[in-house]
Design an enzyme around this catalytic site. Structure first.
Site, PDB file in Angstrom:
ATOM      1  CG  ASP A  52      -2.029  -0.968   1.017  1.00 42.27           C
ATOM      2  OD1 ASP A  52      -2.568  -1.275  -0.181  1.00 42.27           O
ATOM      3  OD2 ASP A  52      -2.360  -1.292   1.945  1.00 42.27           O
ATOM      4  CG  ASN A 124      -4.037   5.728   3.095  1.00 41.05           C
ATOM      5  OD1 ASN A 124      -4.856   4.999   2.429  1.00 41.05           O
ATOM      6  ND2 ASN A 124      -2.807   5.373   3.510  1.00 41.05           N
ATOM      7  CD  GLU A 125      -3.417   8.814   6.605  1.00 42.86           C
ATOM      8  OE1 GLU A 125      -2.238   9.177   5.904  1.00 42.86           O
ATOM      9  OE2 GLU A 125      -3.840   7.732   6.722  1.00 42.86           O
ATOM     10  CB  THR A 164      -8.265  -0.131   6.237  1.00 44.78           C
ATOM     11  OG1 THR A 164      -7.711   0.295   5.078  1.00 44.78           O
ATOM     12  CG2 THR A 164      -9.569  -0.653   6.146  1.00 44.78           C
ATOM     13  CE1 TYR A 166      -2.148   7.845  13.484  1.00 44.24           C
ATOM     14  CE2 TYR A 166      -1.151   9.198  11.840  1.00 44.24           C
ATOM     15  CZ  TYR A 166      -1.058   8.769  13.074  1.00 44.24           C
ATOM     16  OH  TYR A 166      -0.493   9.359  14.201  1.00 44.24           O
TER      17      TYR A 166
HETATM   18  P1  NAP Z   1       4.056   2.608   6.935  1.00 50.98           P
HETATM   19  O1  NAP Z   1       4.420   3.045   8.315  1.00 50.98           O
HETATM   20  O2  NAP Z   1       4.904   1.673   6.460  1.00 50.98           O
HETATM   21  O3  NAP Z   1       2.634   2.253   6.834  1.00 50.98           O
HETATM   22  C1  NAP Z   1       2.148   1.588   8.024  1.00 50.98           C
HETATM   23  C2  NAP Z   1       1.379   0.321   7.580  1.00 50.98           C
HETATM   24  O4  NAP Z   1       0.335   0.871   6.789  1.00 50.98           O
HETATM   25  C3  NAP Z   1       1.841  -0.404   6.390  1.00 50.98           C
HETATM   26  O5  NAP Z   1       1.614  -1.788   6.758  1.00 50.98           O
HETATM   27  C4  NAP Z   1       0.977  -0.095   5.339  1.00 50.98           C
HETATM   28  O6  NAP Z   1       0.864  -1.380   4.356  1.00 50.98           O
HETATM   29  C5  NAP Z   1      -0.357  -0.059   5.905  1.00 50.98           C
HETATM   30  N1  NAP Z   1      -1.340   0.816   4.859  1.00 50.98           N
HETATM   31  C6  NAP Z   1      -1.206   1.975   3.947  1.00 50.98           C
HETATM   32  N2  NAP Z   1      -2.180   2.254   3.744  1.00 50.98           N
HETATM   33  C7  NAP Z   1      -3.212   1.361   4.268  1.00 50.98           C
HETATM   34  C8  NAP Z   1      -4.749   1.314   3.930  1.00 50.98           C
HETATM   35  N3  NAP Z   1      -5.213   2.089   3.073  1.00 50.98           N
HETATM   36  N4  NAP Z   1      -5.228   0.546   4.465  1.00 50.98           N
HETATM   37  C9  NAP Z   1      -4.627  -0.299   5.453  1.00 50.98           C
HETATM   38  N5  NAP Z   1      -3.153  -0.559   5.609  1.00 50.98           N
HETATM   39  C10 NAP Z   1      -2.658   0.471   5.049  1.00 50.98           C
HETATM   40  O7  NAP Z   1       4.143   3.776   5.690  1.00 50.98           O
HETATM   41  P2  NAP Z   1       3.522   3.595   4.325  1.00 50.98           P
HETATM   42  O8  NAP Z   1       3.762   2.084   3.815  1.00 50.98           O
HETATM   43  O9  NAP Z   1       4.211   4.493   3.539  1.00 50.98           O
HETATM   44  O10 NAP Z   1       1.950   3.826   4.344  1.00 50.98           O
HETATM   45  C11 NAP Z   1       1.604   5.152   5.078  1.00 50.98           C
HETATM   46  C12 NAP Z   1       0.498   5.133   5.685  1.00 50.98           C
HETATM   47  O11 NAP Z   1       0.692   4.633   7.056  1.00 50.98           O
HETATM   48  C13 NAP Z   1      -0.255   6.704   5.888  1.00 50.98           C
HETATM   49  O12 NAP Z   1      -0.892   7.158   5.096  1.00 50.98           O
HETATM   50  C14 NAP Z   1      -0.940   6.178   7.405  1.00 50.98           C
HETATM   51  O13 NAP Z   1      -2.160   5.917   6.898  1.00 50.98           O
HETATM   52  C15 NAP Z   1      -0.157   5.066   7.769  1.00 50.98           C
HETATM   53  N6  NAP Z   1       0.271   5.277   9.131  1.00 50.98           N
HETATM   54  C16 NAP Z   1      -0.229   4.862  10.029  1.00 50.98           C
HETATM   55  C17 NAP Z   1       0.167   5.138  11.414  1.00 50.98           C
HETATM   56  C18 NAP Z   1      -0.543   4.279  12.504  1.00 50.98           C
HETATM   57  O14 NAP Z   1      -1.231   3.453  12.375  1.00 50.98           O
HETATM   58  N7  NAP Z   1      -0.161   4.765  13.981  1.00 50.98           N
HETATM   59  C19 NAP Z   1       0.993   5.929  11.968  1.00 50.98           C
HETATM   60  C20 NAP Z   1       1.641   6.644  10.792  1.00 50.98           C
HETATM   61  C21 NAP Z   1       1.186   6.092   9.368  1.00 50.98           C
HETATM   62  P3  NAP Z   1       2.202  -1.739   3.462  1.00 50.98           P
HETATM   63  O15 NAP Z   1       3.049  -2.604   4.565  1.00 50.98           O
HETATM   64  O16 NAP Z   1       1.427  -2.531   2.430  1.00 50.98           O
HETATM   65  O17 NAP Z   1       2.874  -0.581   2.927  1.00 50.98           O
END
Ligand code: NAP
Ligand code: MN
Length: 267
Positions: A52, A124-125, A164, A166
């Site tokens: 993703d 995403n957001e 799904t 952050y």
């Molecule tokens: P990352 O830090 O590697 O991403 C965190 C996880 O989110 C990865 O496993 C990624 O999947 C997954 N992901 C991304 N988009 C998703 C979606 N629409 N639905 C479900 N899972 C999703 O960074 P990244 O891979 O560049 O992804 C960026 C995204 O990470 C941001 O847009 C944000 O949504 C998310 N994020 C989450 C948190 C949190 O949950 N606390 C904090 C910061 C950012 P893959 O392994 O397949 O890449």
């Protein structure tokens, strides 16, 4: 797929362990009369290989193209909410390539305008977070209504497909991407007799405008995250979010609805 859609652009991170699989993929494309282009501007199908995160980057780096189909191919161990194909499953890809009637699905996108100056799209957001140890204060307006004053770590404004990511980690709801809307969730809000926020996530219709005014109180150094990119400028005082007129088009395969993918990923 239709004849006009024969120019493929592959987006991926240079990883040696992927190289063999990528070569096989390129060969598969050529064998099926697709052309691989070096410049994304010449493509009408952009293929992200990875997970993703790679898909989000591919969409951002190619400028949220409206005249393009985006395809996600996951290599192992990635979440794959945006990925319809597995890098090892060539049969499925051939099936989709042969089928001239592949349906297209459209994912909502949000537009974020900073300080009434620059507008960025997010798939995403958009996240607005404090970069200091102190809490950030944000006046939240829905259309012209002053809805609440938020104090805490920040706010996350998620699209349906971003729900799904952050958003889900902070207990937001998972939203069907057939609904044109966006969701606002809190990051650690202060709630007591002086400070009060709704406390739960809320979902706005795509016809509404969300406006965030960051109080200029010495703690006004938010970092703005747009999917997986940070946007850090000083003096961010105003963030406006709308549903975009843009959508991201991806292929729709059989037995692979949004809820199939949610189930596959989380259950
Ligand atoms: P990352 O830090 O590697 O991403 C965190 C996880 O989110 C990865 O496993 C990624 O999947 C997954 N992901 C991304 N988009 C998703 C979606 N629409 N639905 C479900 N899972 C999703 O960074 P990244 O891979 O560049 O992804 C960026 C995204 O990470 C941001 O847009 C944000 O949504 C998310 N994020 C989450 C948190 C949190 O949950 N606390 C904090 C910061 C950012 P893959 O392994 O397949 O890449
Ligand atoms: Mn990732």
């Amino acid at each position: 797929m239709t004849d006009q859609r024969r120019n493929l652009y592959f987006y991926y991170h240079q990883k040696t362990e992927l190289q063999d699989k990528l070569e096989a993929l390129f060969q598969l494309a050529r064998d099926n009369d697709f052309q691989i282009v070096e410049n994304s501007k010449d493509a009408n199908i952009v293929i992200a290989v990875g997970g993703d995160g790679a898909f989000l980057q591919a969409v951002r780096k190619t400028g949220f193209r409206q005249d393009c189909l985006y395809v996600g191919i996951r290599s192992e161990n990635e979440a794959g909410l945006y990925c319809d194909f597995n890098i090892d499953d060539h049969d499925e890809m051939i099936e989709a390539m042969k089928n001239a009637e592949v349906e297209v699905r459209r994912f909502p996108v949000i537009d974020t305008t900073i300080n009434d100056e620059s507008t960025f799209s997010c798939l995403n957001e958009c996240s607005v977070r404090s970069t200091l140890i102190k809490s950030i204060v944000i006046d939240v307006y829905i259309d012209d209504l002053h809805f609440e004053t938020f104090r805490g770590d920040g706010l996350i404004i998620a699209t349906p497909t971003g729900s799904t990511a952050y958003n889900k980690s902070i207990n937001g709801a998972v939203v069907d991407p057939k609904l044109p809307c966006f969701q606002i969730s809190e990051l650690a809000s202060l709630n007591n007799n002086r400070y009060r926020t709704l406390g739960s996530s809320f979902i706005l219709s795509g016809e509404r405008t969300l406006n965030l005014k960051v109080r200029q109180d010495g703690n006004d150094y938010p970092i703005i995250g747009m999917d997986n990119e940070a946007f850090s400028i000083r003096n961010i005082h105003d963030v406006t979010v709308n549903l975009s007129e843009k959508v991201i088009k991806t292929v729709k395969l059989k037995n692979n609805t949004y809820w199939d993918r949610v189930k596959r990923t989380f259950l």
